[in-house]
Design an enzyme around this catalytic site. Sequence first.
Site, mmCIF file in Angstrom:
data_model
loop_
_atom_site.group_PDB
_atom_site.id
_atom_site.type_symbol
_atom_site.label_atom_id
_atom_site.label_comp_id
_atom_site.label_asym_id
_atom_site.label_seq_id
_atom_site.Cartn_x
_atom_site.Cartn_y
_atom_site.Cartn_z
ATOM 1 C CG PHE A 189 30.129 -11.690 90.475
ATOM 2 C CD1 PHE A 189 30.970 -11.217 89.480
ATOM 3 C CD2 PHE A 189 28.961 -10.989 90.752
ATOM 4 C CE1 PHE A 189 30.635 -10.070 88.761
ATOM 5 C CE2 PHE A 189 28.618 -9.854 90.039
ATOM 6 C CZ PHE A 189 29.458 -9.393 89.033
ATOM 7 C CG LEU A 212 26.079 -14.708 93.320
ATOM 8 C CD1 LEU A 212 24.760 -14.730 92.565
ATOM 9 C CD2 LEU A 212 27.256 -14.668 92.349
ATOM 10 C CD GLU A 213 29.144 -10.941 99.418
ATOM 11 O OE1 GLU A 213 28.199 -10.153 99.674
ATOM 12 O OE2 GLU A 213 29.392 -11.928 100.113
ATOM 13 C CG LEU A 214 24.777 -9.695 93.674
ATOM 14 C CD1 LEU A 214 23.484 -10.315 93.187
ATOM 15 C CD2 LEU A 214 25.856 -9.780 92.624
#
Length: 478
Positions: A189, A212-214
């Site tokens: 994501f 998770l790449e936030l």
Amino acid sequence: MNQADIRAFFDQQHQASRQHIEVPALVRKERLLRIQKILQEHGTTLAAAVQADFGVRSPQLTEMADLMVLRSMLSHTLRHLRPWMRHQRVWTPLHLLPSMARIERQPLGVVGIIAPWNYPLQLALGPAIAAIAAGNRVMLKPSELTPHTSAQLAHVIGQFFAPDEFCVIQGDAQVASQFAGLPFDHLVFTGSTAVGRKVAIAAAQHLTPTTLELGGKSPCILGTDCDMEQAALRIAHGKLLNAGQTCIAPDYLLLPRGQEQAFEQAYRKAVAQLFPTIGGNPDYAAIINQKHFHRLRGLAQQAESQGAHVQWLEPAQTAASSAAPGWGDAVQRQMTPALVWNVHSGMDIMREEIFGPLLPVISYDRLDDVIQAINAGPRPLALYWFGKDEKLRDSVLRRTVSGGVTVNDTLMHVAHDNLPFGGVGPSGWGAYHGEHGFLRFSHQKSVFLQAKWSPASWLYPPYGAKFERVMALIKRLG
């Protein structure tokens, strides 16, 4: 697309992944070459779809920030694929000789990708390249905020791939929620921290591992000895690329006290050099939609109401009259860049990821105070340092933790194929790009090959004098 249809696509890929666990290098390479052909034959059409979604975003920007990055990923991956796939022989300790051991890299199975809207090609196909290189099947859910791009991706991928190899699931946030709840072998994501939490919770129902790449508040620090004009130009480029709608854009600036006027002049000059006009300038992207535009205006207005000074860097002229037909209100969404002075931690602009062309500036007296302030907040996705003093640079790198760092520039660490790209803590977990992505989407299976004769039998019961002598020998050798 309804939930039953989404599940049917997943079941098809899941079954295929279990029937064909071994995926030879030639098959993986051929699939990667199909993506390469998509970019070659449909790159112009895909860039036009991105332009249609943003209203104003030049094909040249998409070529540089999306397609060129993908071509580099593909070239690097194709060049290194066979070495990455090889079994890795590992050293065997003396007491286990003459056995051998190795690590085998196997596909996980089905990888799901939930892609964002800001770089809708790079951040959709980039993880897919790594997952396919690792031998996986891929299901992609593009953002509903870029419907033209999503539809075009679905069309071209459907032309080049069978649904059990690589497919695209289109739909709104409800579809994304259903997608996240599928029992993938891995789920990627890219997006906001708030939505990332929801994705992690949904994935946890099936113990699905996630990448998770936030985002977050990525600081940019100027040292006292930096080249101010060069720094300002590189910061302006990093901040204003895609109108600031970049997860690793410099979010706020930490400036030595007393250099405020010098930086303001240098930054104003840099903005004018990069974007002599704002409205109607095809090189300057529009904010994706009115909702995000009003959110950014709200951040600026709230900061002003709490004592900040918002310095809008209005261009000397406007090109609004030359706006292309069909741009509609997108020209009004080309937000003027601004410096925001006198900010404090209670303002929303210093609590939220900005994701736009607003740059808060904080003056500092001691570098130690800067380090302390950064470490007091959530760990950022990126950190930028400008300065000539290597000792100070290394001190900053040692004493802070961030997903990645670029020194004396912005954004560039993400373009290096041998560097992992990912966050840490609230800015994400897991990393991909290059071999790091290949390993992220592979299972590293431990294999121990016992020899015909093994000293391990000396440790079998019944325990006695021989056992004690062998254990004493192992302790001495250890």
